[in-house]
Design a protein around this motif. Structure first.
Motif, PDB file in Angstrom:
ATOM      1  N   CYS A   1      -6.301  43.063  41.138  1.00  0.00           N
ATOM      2  CA  CYS A   1      -4.714  43.135  40.373  1.00  0.00           C
ATOM      3  C   CYS A   1      -4.224  41.805  40.049  1.00  0.00           C
ATOM      4  O   CYS A   1      -3.499  41.479  39.317  1.00  0.00           O
ATOM      5  CB  CYS A   1      -3.877  43.715  41.198  1.00  0.00           C
ATOM      6  N   VAL A   2      -4.369  40.850  41.179  1.00  0.00           N
ATOM      7  CA  VAL A   2      -3.669  39.494  41.062  1.00  0.00           C
ATOM      8  C   VAL A   2      -4.516  38.908  39.964  1.00  0.00           C
ATOM      9  O   VAL A   2      -3.746  37.929  39.298  1.00  0.00           O
ATOM     10  CB  VAL A   2      -3.792  38.816  42.590  1.00  0.00           C
ATOM     11  N   THR A   3      -5.808  38.928  40.032  1.00  0.00           N
ATOM     12  CA  THR A   3      -6.401  37.982  39.075  1.00  0.00           C
ATOM     13  C   THR A   3      -6.652  38.595  37.697  1.00  0.00           C
ATOM     14  O   THR A   3      -5.877  38.157  36.811  1.00  0.00           O
ATOM     15  CB  THR A   3      -7.968  37.553  39.588  1.00  0.00           C
ATOM     16  N   LEU A   4      -7.344  39.491  37.481  1.00  0.00           N
ATOM     17  CA  LEU A   4      -7.722  40.197  36.164  1.00  0.00           C
ATOM     18  C   LEU A   4      -6.150  41.213  35.624  1.00  0.00           C
ATOM     19  O   LEU A   4      -6.157  41.033  34.628  1.00  0.00           O
ATOM     20  CB  LEU A   4      -8.606  41.105  36.179  1.00  0.00           C
ATOM     21  N   GLY A   5      -5.493  41.620  36.701  1.00  0.00           N
ATOM     22  CA  GLY A   5      -4.337  42.365  36.064  1.00  0.00           C
ATOM     23  C   GLY A   5      -3.242  41.543  35.689  1.00  0.00           C
ATOM     24  O   GLY A   5      -2.527  42.085  34.857  1.00  0.00           O
ATOM     25  N   LEU A   6      -3.140  40.179  36.069  1.00  0.00           N
ATOM     26  CA  LEU A   6      -1.967  39.519  35.844  1.00  0.00           C
ATOM     27  C   LEU A   6      -2.486  38.317  34.903  1.00  0.00           C
ATOM     28  O   LEU A   6      -1.769  37.398  34.436  1.00  0.00           O
ATOM     29  CB  LEU A   6      -1.241  38.922  37.026  1.00  0.00           C
ATOM     30  N   ALA A   7      -3.966  38.098  34.563  1.00  0.00           N
ATOM     31  CA  ALA A   7      -4.409  36.871  33.752  1.00  0.00           C
ATOM     32  C   ALA A   7      -4.008  37.239  32.334  1.00  0.00           C
ATOM     33  O   ALA A   7      -3.747  38.233  31.989  1.00  0.00           O
ATOM     34  CB  ALA A   7      -5.994  36.857  33.925  1.00  0.00           C
ATOM     35  N   PRO A   8      -3.767  36.050  31.693  1.00  0.00           N
ATOM     36  CA  PRO A   8      -3.319  34.813  32.046  1.00  0.00           C
ATOM     37  C   PRO A   8      -2.050  34.922  32.689  1.00  0.00           C
ATOM     38  O   PRO A   8      -1.296  35.268  32.381  1.00  0.00           O
ATOM     39  CB  PRO A   8      -3.291  33.956  30.845  1.00  0.00           C
ATOM     40  N   PHE A   9      -1.932  33.894  33.200  1.00  0.00           N
ATOM     41  CA  PHE A   9      -0.430  33.674  33.943  1.00  0.00           C
ATOM     42  C   PHE A   9       0.667  33.018  33.262  1.00  0.00           C
ATOM     43  O   PHE A   9       1.920  33.267  33.245  1.00  0.00           O
ATOM     44  CB  PHE A   9      -0.370  32.997  35.408  1.00  0.00           C
ATOM     45  N   VAL A  10       0.191  32.420  32.232  1.00  0.00           N
ATOM     46  CA  VAL A  10       1.139  31.581  31.117  1.00  0.00           C
ATOM     47  C   VAL A  10       1.020  31.774  29.930  1.00  0.00           C
ATOM     48  O   VAL A  10      -0.307  31.809  29.663  1.00  0.00           O
ATOM     49  CB  VAL A  10       1.108  29.880  31.835  1.00  0.00           C
ATOM     50  N   PRO A  11       1.682  31.933  28.801  1.00  0.00           N
ATOM     51  CA  PRO A  11       3.190  31.968  29.222  1.00  0.00           C
ATOM     52  C   PRO A  11       3.802  33.315  29.705  1.00  0.00           C
ATOM     53  O   PRO A  11       4.655  33.306  30.512  1.00  0.00           O
ATOM     54  CB  PRO A  11       3.452  31.947  27.645  1.00  0.00           C
ATOM     55  N   GLU A  12       2.847  34.329  29.740  1.00  0.00           N
ATOM     56  CA  GLU A  12       3.166  35.617  30.403  1.00  0.00           C
ATOM     57  C   GLU A  12       1.932  36.447  30.602  1.00  0.00           C
ATOM     58  O   GLU A  12       1.084  36.342  29.798  1.00  0.00           O
ATOM     59  CB  GLU A  12       4.290  36.526  29.839  1.00  0.00           C
TER      60      GLU A  12
END
Length: 77
Positions: free
Chosen positions: A19-30
């Motif tokens: 969840c933290v890696t694949l679920g939120l990637a890429p972190f920038v810009p959103e």
């Protein structure tokens, strides 16, 4: 082996890491997941690549929800 037994065998740490890696990637810009959910809400999620991208970034979160629900139900029994 049924699907619930398979779900029980997946470590919760692995699911949270996904969840933290694949679920939120890429972190920038959103995060892509947030971007695709906004597109879904606006009705602009029409391209097949965007639909695939939504699924790809959402599956860890769906797995986490299923895992937590399964853990909660097994505690009640």
């Amino acid at each position: 082996m049924n699907i619930l037994a398979l779900l029980d065998q997946i470590p919760i740490g692995f699911v949270v890491l996904a969840c933290v890696t694949l679920g939120l990637a890429p972190f920038v810009p959103e995060p892509h997941l947030w971007e695709k959910l906004k597109m879904l809400g606006a009705g602009t999620l029409t391209k097949p690549i965007d639909i695939f991208d939504l699924f790809w970034h959402a599956w860890p979160w769906l797995l986490l929800i299923a895992k937590l629900a399964r853990m909660a139900l097994s505690r009640q029994a």
